[in-house]
Enzyme design. Structure first.
Site, PDB file in Angstrom:
ATOM      1  N   LYS A  36     -12.797   7.971  -6.702  1.00 51.27           N
ATOM      2  CA  LYS A  36     -12.226   9.160  -6.708  1.00 51.27           C
ATOM      3  C   LYS A  36     -10.895   9.235  -6.010  1.00 51.27           C
ATOM      4  CE  LYS A  36     -16.295  11.915  -7.170  1.00 51.27           C
ATOM      5  NZ  LYS A  36     -17.100  12.997  -6.474  1.00 51.27           N
ATOM      6  N   SER A  75       0.733  -1.197  -0.043  1.00 49.36           N
ATOM      7  CA  SER A  75      -0.060   0.032   0.167  1.00 49.36           C
ATOM      8  C   SER A  75       0.802   1.256   0.022  1.00 49.36           C
ATOM      9  CB  SER A  75      -0.987  -0.023   1.177  1.00 49.36           C
ATOM     10  OG  SER A  75      -1.898   0.911   1.161  1.00 49.36           O
TER      11      SER A  75
END
Length: 434
Positions: free
Chosen positions: A144, A105
């Site tokens: 988004k 990540s």
């Protein structure tokens, strides 16, 4: 002739000795700073890396090496770290090390942003992209955020001339690769087995900095390890959402126990300290205040259960509210952020909290509402015996003690059983026992 040869040998030895000394001094002057990030990426990690870059620049180190092993973390802290690396005046190398470590990540962004990206054998690099069950609206918001993260990692990869396509896929498709695959795909620069091996392999590399190009001279350089300060370690610990959640619950327990049992002192002190640390911790995390409100509402329901007979309905409602509030308490802006409260911690705290309010606080309130058994108040309603005639005043014996008494019913003869109705100025007001 022999004197000439002897003089020449002495001069040659002197020159070689001087060269050796100069080389030794040069080696001693060259330093490499090493820091270790072995936790989630949070404000503490960002401060630690920032201070590491600053200290390395102050001593004009050859480079800063970040030993990285992280499951991910906050994107806000990741952006701070990436900015520090991109603007650094000294080369920064990120080394996913030791074997078994990962850069997942947020760790992918940091690794790709480094001037030199390296991995040890048995490590992996990739973006964690957990599946959510938050509904369509959250899916749109996550999309988004993912698009924003993809644009961010493309910018980093282009800046460092790395594999842009893989970098974007790592964000969008949660790709994860080993060190050999990463080297083959031009995601990293090299594979090294240790810090010394890394220093050997990057020696002589030309690094492009904002201030210009710089050639690394790291072979046999001295290594300076910089550890986290106590403040940074404490902040890192408090930045763990599980620790923040546990501190919050302990704070609630302590304050409520002290509130319903005044004078205990210790629970109140522990509660206040825990609640302050919890708020400090939550300040570093993305908190959903709706979740915090549900936790507070759960506490209110538990307290009402103690005073109101609801046949368990309030307890069930409190447990449900506590579970929902615990799940919602930490709200990340993107599914790329590996920050959440463990389910195991939530279940343990829900069970413990339910038991705490049903038993510990319940016993405290019942003890307060229990009829006094000592002192003047404890004698009201008790049965005694008149040891003299009460006309209307006299003497009675209650609990093996002699008391002045006054009859509220007129004359009472000696030996009559009486009941204490009230106390007036240390005189017992009595009636005949019915």
């Amino acid at each position: 002739m022999k004197a000439f040869k002897l003089g020449f040998a002495i001069c040659l030895a002197g020159i070689m000795g001087l060269g050796s000394v100069l080389q030794s001094d040069n080696t001693a002057a060259r330093k490499v700073v090493v820091i270790t990030v072995d936790s989630s990426i949070n404000p503490s990690s960002a401060e630690y890396i920032h201070s590491g870059i600053k200290q390395a620049a102050e001593i004009n180190a050859e480079c800063l090496i970040i030993k990285l092993n992280t499951p991910g973390g906050l994107l806000s802290s990741t952006r701070e770290i990436v900015t520090d690396i991109l603007e650094s005046q000294i080369p920064v190398a990120v080394f996913v090390y030791p074997g078994g470590s990962q850069a997942a990540s947020a760790g992918v962004f940091i690794t790709l942003a480094a001037h030199i990206a390296a991995m040890a054998p048995g490590t992996n690099l990739g973006a964690a992209h957990p599946v959510t069950m938050q509904g369509e609206q959250d899916s749109i918001m996550n999309e988004k955020a993912t698009n924003d993260a993809a644009a961010f990692i493309r910018t980093i990869s282009e800046k460092r001339s790395r594999n842009v396509k893989w970098a974007e896929d790592a964000v969008r498709k949660s790709l994860s690769i080993t060190e050999t695959e990463a080297l083959k795909e031009h995601v990293i620069d090299l594979v090294a087995v240790s810090i010394n091996d890394l220093l050997e392999k990057i020696d002589g590399r030309q690094i492009s900095l904002t201030s210009g190009n710089r050639v690394l001279n790291t072979r046999n350089a001295g290594v300076i390890n910089i550890e986290m300060s106590f403040k940074q370690r404490l902040l890192s610990l408090l930045s763990d959402p599980n620790i923040a959640y546990i501190l919050l619950m302990i704070g609630i327990f302590g304050i409520m126990f002290e509130f319903y049992n005044p004078g205990a002192i210790f629970p109140g002190i522990v509660g206040v300290i825990s609640i302050v640390l919890a708020f400090y911790s939550l300040n570093t995390l993305p908190v959903n205040y709706a979740g915090l409100a549900l936790i507070i509402f759960a506490v209110i329901l538990f307290l009402l259960e103690i005073k109101i007979i609801s046949h368990g309905i309030l307890t069930i409602g409190g447990a449900i509210s506590l579970v929902l509030g615990s799940i919602m308490l930490i709200e990340t802006k993107s599914t790329l952020e590996a920050i959440k409260i463990s389910w195991q911690v939530i279940l343990v705290m829900v069970i413990f909290t339910t038991a705490f309010f049903l038993f510990a606080i319940g016993f405290g309130i019942k003890a307060q509402s229990r009829k006094p058994t000592t002192g003047v108040e404890g004698i009201i309603g008790e049965t005694g015996e008149a040891i003299s005639d009460l006309d209307p005043e006299g003497r009675i014996m209650v609990h093996g003690e002699h008391w002045s008494a006054e009859s509220e019913e007129g004359h009472i003869t000696r030996g009559t059983r009486v009941t204490v109705t009230r106390v007036s100025n240390l005189k017992l007001m009595v009636r005949k026992k019915t």
